[in-house]
Design an enzyme around this catalytic site. Structure first.
Site, short mmCIF file in Angstrom:
data_model
loop_
_atom_site.label_atom_id
_atom_site.label_comp_id
_atom_site.label_asym_id
_atom_site.label_seq_id
_atom_site.Cartn_x
_atom_site.Cartn_y
_atom_site.Cartn_z
N TYR C 171 -0.26 -39.69 -4.80
CA TYR C 171 0.75 -38.75 -4.33
C TYR C 171 2.27 -39.63 -4.16
CZ TYR C 171 -1.53 -34.28 -4.04
OH TYR C 171 -2.29 -33.18 -4.33
N ILE C 203 -8.85 -38.95 -10.94
CA ILE C 203 -7.36 -39.20 -10.58
C ILE C 203 -6.83 -37.97 -10.42
CG2 ILE C 203 -5.24 -40.22 -10.90
CD1 ILE C 203 -6.96 -42.46 -12.54
N LYS C 204 -6.25 -37.60 -9.23
CA LYS C 204 -5.44 -36.27 -9.20
C LYS C 204 -4.04 -36.60 -8.92
CE LYS C 204 -4.22 -32.53 -6.24
NZ LYS C 204 -2.91 -32.91 -6.46
N VAL C 205 -3.28 -35.96 -9.97
CA VAL C 205 -1.65 -36.29 -9.79
C VAL C 205 -1.02 -34.77 -10.04
CG1 VAL C 205 -1.55 -38.70 -10.44
CG2 VAL C 205 -1.44 -36.82 -12.14
N SER C 252 -2.65 -30.96 -10.19
CA SER C 252 -2.36 -29.92 -9.56
C SER C 252 -0.94 -29.31 -9.90
CB SER C 252 -2.03 -30.21 -8.02
OG SER C 252 -1.26 -31.32 -7.83
#
Lengths: 307, 307, 307, 307, 307
Positions: C171, C203-205, C252
């Site tokens: 983030y 990986i979450k962005v 997200s």
């Protein structure tokens, strides 16, 4: 084993036989072996001031092997340097001269009011390289001094457990002191005492000037009429401050440029009961034959063969 | 094993056979195997500058496998990258080219006057991935430099115990230096010397300019008439500063844009006694056939098959 | 084991069978099992924003068991939460859904320009609770980012040794970035790349906007005409930035309020080659039947059963 | 073992039997044994406010044995104190009342905007002294909170491995909050939730006021019409915020001076579903007979024998 | 073993027999053996104020052996000093007097508003040197106090595990306090209480003045009419603050210059129920015969042989 060396070893009653053995090796090497006097060659200036400032005047010194050779040929008691310089010659010269791993270092690529040093070695590295001792710089007067004391304490504990000796370079510096104060006699004696209390076997300080830096100290020096008028008296006072002469205190030169001035300083160290000299730039920044002659005179003064 | 490689290994007398074996693997791989010269492909720019700035010009480079292939096909001595990039190809390309784990990294999402790097790898990770060496960046001139020196020292000790070689990227930067000073010849030589003292086997610096940053150094360069007029002379001086040529020093390009200018730099490195090049963006930011041709010329200059 | 899952596991060639087993569990659970797509339910908002802001709209969510049930009934691939929430249900729901321990967290009781996170879990805790993976947030752009990278690196090493997978929430935030820059496409792609280089498996962005934050990046995007005009193109670019699609990247939501807007985002993720969604507030802040319907549509879009 | 205690233990499904055993000891000691309600005597005020401010009103309290006796005679569930106070009575009173080692502490000899606490105990010390639990204070809202969360997390992990229970004092304080905000209902509920997420078994907060501190929270409280008008409603909300009542939440008094006001607070805690009180100064700053009577009334309210 | 010593040992019910043995050694050594009173010789002034300020008035004190001899000949209960001073005599005087390793130290080469101390010893060093206890200084009121408390806590835990006793020098100082406040009776009592809570067996404070520093404390002292009018009353209050007299509290002199004034202070300590004195400069800064006479009078006052 001379009587004098036996006496000196007797001062270190809390150390294990391993550390005493390594102290004895230092005292029994080179020209001054057995006299209780020491001349050590330190070469960390490449790191501290930069390579060209250190070695361009005598380019042979760029080669790490040169300093091993110089120290051996000159009959120094030991050779002290940072990790890289020792690694580059420790196998080739193994067993020929006691080595001291200088375990922390500083460079001049940034100017700080309160200097600190980087950890550039470890006790384990010192043992891997066959050293007899570790060396460590503290800066009494710097805002980082308390951490530096804590670090050397931990290192000294580990070194002693492993049978190594501990050499502390005690260099007053930082926002607590004026420039003149860095070599003031009160500050220098204090710096030597701190190193002794931190457990150093060998203490290195700069040859002090007559300046008195701290008011509270000044009053006592004056009231008690402590003799600090001559260089020899100041040496004697610093040696006294290091446990009444029961710790080995050696000196590095002041601002002396001429050889004769250096020799006079050496005479003052000798006359004041100092244990010897640590001489870097004056040794390796001239051609080897000249350096050998220069160091021979220094050692002669300590040995009593030169006046 | 060529005579030259045997000679180079002889400089590292304090290292264990494991580390010498890995140094030998580096020197005996690829097109320049056995010559004592090295060309290494480093790809950490995705992390250092961002992925699009690094790979958009040649989108094949987004794929981590591409760089393994490029390094292998070009005959590089080694491929150096951060953890993620190595993890993404280490099994597929196992045993085909020596790997160097770049263990710390920096990004440009925040601009600092005194940069530091994040620890992004470990010696254990390097061993897990089959690397021959670990790589580490220091920033002499930054307020964080002392901690960085301390970190690389500890890592180097662990790496050497485990038979890995140690590569130090020594990049002067930070509030201690002017922009021009970052590549000044005095600062570059100093940076190379620091890396050597910290125990690096291989030192990477930028090709220096003729600028002299520090006054105290400038006086010595002028007084001793140190030869720094041409790129080759400056390379020779930096190599000398790294233990009189007894440490492997390689160079990254300056601001050269045109291939011919790069080749001239390579010639200067060769003529000055440098050990090779580490070439990133000029390699992977063009199509592979062009890159192979470009690297072939570079290696030819080192090998003597190209003028 | 579908061909697609086998293919995805093939990208992680440096991981041990334990980690691959846990990655496979993630990919083979729930409605989207075997498709290579993922929908994960994360519930750390109680910690991040406060309990009332998180759960007052649907008070069932105050009970930690609710989220296990929601994730299971909705057919999510996994449920991610901080230590306390997982501890409160891990025994009751053991073996019914893969769990991800969110190992660091932040609250909003103090507003900082450069945010950091508290360590609120450990690899050992994740294993005690039967998790398949650990989750960790980094803030590229914050003055604390280098330390955060170092922490996740060490945790990832330990997690992988223990056969867990590593999920990184990347983030961008902090004094290095403008508010708009936090979701700029250049910054988002950079953030995904950093996470990949740090060794993340997943990986979450955030879904990026078309804004370009950094000048140096902007020039390259324009010169190379990188396609970033539509949400799907931006997803494709981010996926490319994460090792050319060889790392699992999930997204997200952006600021979407209406369900239809969320579904459009999901379509963009699907069309751009993204691997799925992590959907918190939109899931647990409505009544369960509505949430199940909502998530069913999302999964349908990924599965191809909903347009 | 009552049904209620069995039910409460059932909420802690991730804990080992050792920790459940110690939780059961807490719940099954003293006057309220088996009711699921707790009254704990905490005496860390000597450290927190100074000895005279704490004990001069009832000088018997200078003696550490007094507080053991008071807690035992009053039928408290447990006695909580810092290391020194527990060391001074743990042998004499061994096995007579559950002990909680308060592991961090603060003094008022320096006033800070963002308070922190010193570590004054360890899990190992708690076990040496026969404690059933460790206690730890966090200051949500302080600039040190992230480190505090990280510390309690590590301690809680170690405590749970060793079969101890974990009590967290969650006291909002610091530059992130106004003075009024420290006991605001939104902030108090948030503080309870944070403690629960950090893995606390028992959470201690202050009885909250109706004030709403954070704008973003205020909007939700108003929109969702969260009932916070009466003390009992606020207690209920805080208990809800701690995992929907599945964590033990106890309360310390507000500014009440008169006994009757304290009893009203206790009634509010009881009516709101709170689990009990932690009462220090109101207990030990009066003569023992009065204190016993006072505590008897408090316990009677919880037990239902006093209205 | 006298009844009084047996009684005192009874206060330390949480300590192991090893620690009790060493406490007994302290109480059963020297002139005051068995009386429950203590006179300890501390010599850390060389480090704290500098060697000349400390030893020039009586140069015999430069020699570390002098202080062992002085303490033994005077019949002190123990001798306390930093590492270096103890190392320099521990073998020669082994078994002749209980030793206390002063484990942290401060120097005056830099003046700080919020002082801290360097770690200059370790529990392991204390055991190597045959000490019965470790000594540690805290500065309540300094911004570093929380860390100092944490350090002594960890050290005390280790010391107790190894059967050593723990002596805490509690010296209020720093930005939280006025100069007068450093010896205020409220602050001194608070400082003694903090040391007791941190687990000290023996607490050393300065003889307090009647000044009340903190407003909140002042109100209580006045309201409760705490007797603090005379030195003996203040001693009694401080002893009370240290667990109602169940911890050993000893005092160092105030600003008294004349011997008679010191003796009056000693009488106040005796009359107030204090446990003894720690007397440095007044002991070693005069010739030994005078020091012996001076200390003999002090001990006589405690023993009741001198009025």
């Amino acid at each position: 084993m001379t009587e004098r060396v036996r006496e000196i070893l007797g001062w270190y009653g809390s150390d294990n036989p391993g550390t005493l053995t390594n102290l004895a090796r230092l005292l029994n090497s080179g020209t001054l072996a057995g006299t209780g006097k020491l001349v050590i060659l330190p070469v960390d200036q490449g790191m501290e001031h930069g390579p060209a400032r250190s070695f361009a005047p005598n380019p042979a010194g760029y080669d790490p092997r040169y300093h091993f050779e110089l120290a051996i040929e000159a009959g120094c008691n030991a050779y002290a340097a940072p990790l890289g310089f020792l690694e580059a010659g420790a196998r080739e010269f193994a067993g020929r001269i006691p080595l001291i791993l200088k375990m922390n270092n500083h460079d001049v690529l940034l100017d700080e009011r309160d200097p600190d040093q980087a950890m550039t070695g470890s006790v384990r590295e010192a043992m891997r390289l066959g050293c007899v001792a570790v060396g460590f710089t503290i800066y009494p007067g710097s805002a980082h001094r308390l951490e530096m004391y804590g670090r050397i304490r931990a290192i000294a504990e580990e070194a002693k457990q492993n049978g190594l000796a501990v050499v502390v370079w005690s260099y007053p510096r930082g926002s607590g002191l004026s420039k003149e104060g860095e070599t003031g006699i009160d500050v220098t004696a204090y710096a030597a005492h701190i190193a002794a209390q931190l457990g150093a076997h060998i203490i290195k300080v700069k040859l002090p000037a007559a300046h008195l830096e701290q008011d509270a100290a000044k009053k006592v020096y004056e009231k008690e009429a402590v003799a600090i008028g001559t260089p020899a008296e100041r040496v004697r006072h610093v040696v006294q401050a290091a446990f009444a002469g029961r710790r080995i205190v050696i000196f590095s030169g002041g601002a002396a440029n001429k050889d004769e001035a250096v020799f006079d300083e050496v005479r003052a160290i000798r006359d004041g009961g100092g244990f010897g000299s640590i001489i870097g730039r004056n040794s390796f920044q001239r051609k080897k034959p000249e350096a050998l002659k220069f160091l021979s005179t220094v050692m002669g003064i300590y040995a009593g063969t030169v006046k």
